[in-house]
Design an enzyme around this catalytic site. Sequence first.
Site, PDB file in Angstrom:
ATOM      1  N   HIS A   1     -33.513 -36.803  22.264  1.00 50.03           N
ATOM      2  CA  HIS A   1     -32.919 -37.857  23.100  1.00 50.03           C
ATOM      3  C   HIS A   1     -34.040 -38.805  23.539  1.00 50.03           C
ATOM      4  O   HIS A   1     -35.048 -38.372  24.099  1.00 50.03           O
ATOM      5  CB  HIS A   1     -32.189 -37.276  24.310  1.00 50.03           C
ATOM      6  N   ALA A   2     -33.861 -40.100  23.271  1.00 56.10           N
ATOM      7  CA  ALA A   2     -34.945 -41.067  23.485  1.00 56.10           C
ATOM      8  C   ALA A   2     -35.417 -41.080  24.941  1.00 56.10           C
ATOM      9  O   ALA A   2     -34.620 -41.006  25.870  1.00 56.10           O
ATOM     10  CB  ALA A   2     -34.471 -42.460  23.087  1.00 56.10           C
TER      11      ALA A   2
ATOM     12  N   HIS B   1     -34.931 -50.787  24.981  1.00 54.52           N
ATOM     13  CA  HIS B   1     -34.622 -50.077  26.227  1.00 54.52           C
ATOM     14  C   HIS B   1     -35.823 -49.232  26.669  1.00 54.52           C
ATOM     15  O   HIS B   1     -36.280 -49.315  27.810  1.00 54.52           O
ATOM     16  CB  HIS B   1     -33.387 -49.192  26.020  1.00 54.52           C
ATOM     17  N   GLU B   2     -36.343 -48.433  25.755  1.00 57.24           N
ATOM     18  CA  GLU B   2     -37.454 -47.527  26.101  1.00 57.24           C
ATOM     19  C   GLU B   2     -38.709 -48.314  26.459  1.00 57.24           C
ATOM     20  O   GLU B   2     -39.410 -47.979  27.419  1.00 57.24           O
ATOM     21  CB  GLU B   2     -37.747 -46.571  24.935  1.00 57.24           C
TER      22      GLU B   2
ATOM     23  N   HIS C   1     -38.947 -49.444  29.967  1.00 54.96           N
ATOM     24  CA  HIS C   1     -39.503 -48.444  30.907  1.00 54.96           C
ATOM     25  C   HIS C   1     -41.033 -48.516  30.902  1.00 54.96           C
ATOM     26  O   HIS C   1     -41.675 -48.527  31.942  1.00 54.96           O
ATOM     27  CB  HIS C   1     -39.094 -47.026  30.489  1.00 54.96           C
TER      28      HIS C   1
ATOM     29  N   GLU D   1     -33.611 -48.673  34.249  1.00 53.05           N
ATOM     30  CA  GLU D   1     -32.786 -48.646  33.037  1.00 53.05           C
ATOM     31  C   GLU D   1     -32.401 -50.040  32.557  1.00 53.05           C
ATOM     32  O   GLU D   1     -31.973 -50.217  31.413  1.00 53.05           O
ATOM     33  CB  GLU D   1     -31.523 -47.813  33.276  1.00 53.05           C
TER      34      GLU D   1
ATOM     35  N   HIS E   1     -27.707 -35.588  29.480  1.00 54.92           N
ATOM     36  CA  HIS E   1     -28.142 -35.722  30.878  1.00 54.92           C
ATOM     37  C   HIS E   1     -27.614 -34.624  31.791  1.00 54.92           C
ATOM     38  O   HIS E   1     -28.122 -34.455  32.894  1.00 54.92           O
ATOM     39  CB  HIS E   1     -27.743 -37.098  31.414  1.00 54.92           C
TER      40      HIS E   1
ATOM     41  N   TYR F   1     -27.392 -45.728  34.928  1.00 54.80           N
ATOM     42  CA  TYR F   1     -27.002 -46.481  33.728  1.00 54.80           C
ATOM     43  C   TYR F   1     -25.830 -47.421  34.014  1.00 54.80           C
ATOM     44  O   TYR F   1     -25.722 -48.485  33.417  1.00 54.80           O
ATOM     45  CB  TYR F   1     -26.661 -45.537  32.570  1.00 54.80           C
TER      46      TYR F   1
HETATM   47  O1  X8Z Z   1     -30.317 -41.981  27.955  1.00 49.91           O
HETATM   48  C1  X8Z Z   1     -30.425 -43.156  27.698  1.00 49.91           C
HETATM   49  C2  X8Z Z   1     -31.748 -43.727  27.213  1.00 49.91           C
HETATM   50  C3  X8Z Z   1     -32.906 -42.998  27.772  1.00 49.91           C
HETATM   51  S1  X8Z Z   1     -33.185 -43.329  29.445  1.00 49.91           S
HETATM   52  C4  X8Z Z   1     -31.805 -43.614  25.712  1.00 49.91           C
HETATM   53  N1  X8Z Z   1     -29.341 -43.968  27.788  1.00 49.91           N
HETATM   54  C5  X8Z Z   1     -28.037 -43.478  28.200  1.00 49.91           C
HETATM   55  C6  X8Z Z   1     -27.455 -42.535  27.173  1.00 49.91           C
HETATM   56  O2  X8Z Z   1     -27.952 -42.485  26.056  1.00 49.91           O
HETATM   57  O3  X8Z Z   1     -26.467 -41.851  27.485  1.00 49.91           O
HETATM   58  C7  X8Z Z   1     -29.317 -45.414  27.529  1.00 49.91           C
HETATM   59  C8  X8Z Z   1     -27.883 -45.805  27.633  1.00 49.91           C
HETATM   60  C9  X8Z Z   1     -27.188 -44.699  28.354  1.00 49.91           C
HETATM   61 ZN    ZN Z   2     -33.711 -45.255  29.958  1.00 52.49          ZN
END
Ligand code: X8Z
Ligand code: ZN
Length: 596
Positions: A337-338, A367-368, A371, A395, A495, A505
């Site tokens: 997960h990024a 997005h990354e 950060h 975010e 998450h 988010y």
């Molecule tokens: O988790 C993330 C990022 C890392 S902070 C990739 N996001 C959420 C997800 O993937 O559920 C970005 C959009 C929403």
């Molecule tokens: Zn993020």
Amino acid sequence: MKHPAPLLALLLFTSCRPGAPTAEEARRFVDAAEADLLTRANESSQAAWVAANFITQDTEALAAKANERAIIAGVRYAKEAVRFDNVQLPEDLARKLKLLKLALVLPAPADPKEAAEMTRLAAALEGAYGKAKYCPGGDPAKCLNIDDITKIMATSRDPKQLLDVWNGWHSIAPPMKKDFARVVEIANKGAKELGFADTGALWRSQYDMAPDDFSKELDRLWEQVKPLYTQLHAYARWKLREKYGKDAVPESGPIPAHLMGNLWAQQWDNLYPLLAPAGADPGYDLTAILKQRHTGALQMVRYGEGFFTSLGFAPLPPTFWERSLFTRPRDRDVVCHASAWDVDNVNDLRIKMCIDITADDFNTIHHELGHNFYQRAYNRQPFLFRNSANDGFHEAVGDTIALSITPAYLVKLGFIRKAPDPSKDLGLLLGRALDKVAFLPFGLLIDQWRWKVFSGQVTPEQYNKAWWELRLKYQGIAPPSARGEEFFDPGAKYHVPANVPYTRYFLADILQFQFHKALSETAGCQDPVHRCSIYQNKEAGARLNSTLEMGQSKPWQDALEKLAGTRQMDGMAVRAYFKPLEDWLIEQNKGKAVGW
Ligand code: X8Z
Ligand code: ZN
């Protein structure tokens, strides 16, 4: 227990009582806490980095231990900080003490055994998610990891296959349920010791406003954007009904979760080819272009960096390129997960991501990097202020930049020869809405669920029921078949096992449209805002940077005012951006069911 002072003494000596804390003492306390917490945060980041990059029993144990030490120190300082509650303090010091009391995600109780158990379980849950696979038919030669499953969900149009991988991935979660419930229980005990009703109440208190007002603020924002979401939902349902048939998709009820082009139905942009408006398709496909050009993972990141440097930000440090993870290793389990890291809280920036050559990942890279550039912008603040104004800001930064990935920008990169003419804007807006508007209810509901879990309103016997009630209420999405309590569907979303708060988010999805509008104005863009790109605009870059470098030193309302000229988050920025699309959707949906 301390003996109560005699009343008279209290009246006479309140201001010069021996032992009464002073501002000077508070300063010394905060300085020492900051130095100590920085050391522990760095130690914990290093361990977490290794654990996420090499999932093994040992790395997991080391990461849990380092996290335990950091959390215990954090809790101790939070408890000690209360001593200065009634002392007159300069603004920065008062803010640092407040942050010390609030800036915890999973607070540990005083009992050291429970603290150790909580961090051990938390590390195990993240590791379990990271190494999870679905092996169809139980065949170990056919195992699918999250990248494989993401790809199938995005591109397959075979409902049987979609259902199979959807079910398969959701089967990874039930073994996590017990540990998750125990983490909730221990963290709640820790939160109570800090004076909060539960962990959710602690999370809600981190927004420079009363926690109940923050909840109301979320309701207000959701009501602002809901009409647009409902129209998009109705249009998507109609098109999916055409594609998959009347038995698969109802005329007026919720849409089945496995048909949305995404494992969690959180972003629907992969459905674009099924939903594209006739005659208004922009005529290019970024995924196809990236693939045709044989763009590699590293080059994808270089494009992202190039956007930030075009705004005047310094290039990423050489260590970023040496230490980041850009592609999935063949020989070990990693948390794919990024994520973006600042391991030494100064300049040791990294991302960790298993990049696939797609438009989705092109966006995620921006997005990354958002950060990382934020982290570096605030690195001269004192440690307790090295954070975003609120977590939604963190975010939102990279996403704001990604809103500038317009056709005109792609022309500048040499990806397309000519920008499609404005008659194709509807297609572009629809593609964006399938990503950003579709996400809004999902961004909101994860913590609506978790807050109920933390408060005890939802017990482990009701986890799945409550989850699907919220997905129905906010998203208008239903499970493909009955999902009883033998399942733990929230656990199939990163998450939840990783204990990352999610409201951030939702906030980011709103804030980025306010940021983009303000920065486009700074850049002097005269076009409709969806056609504005701030690429190469140093004034916009300077304005953005001046907010980023504040870190968390001031309430987020001050940061928002600096960046967007207002102290309120505002969902109407989303509505304004998508106005031509909303009008069009209303037209398309005439005579059809809207809502569920
Ligand atoms: O988790 C993330 C990022 C890392 S902070 C990739 N996001 C959420 C997800 O993937 O559920 C970005 C959009 C929403
Ligand atoms: Zn993020």
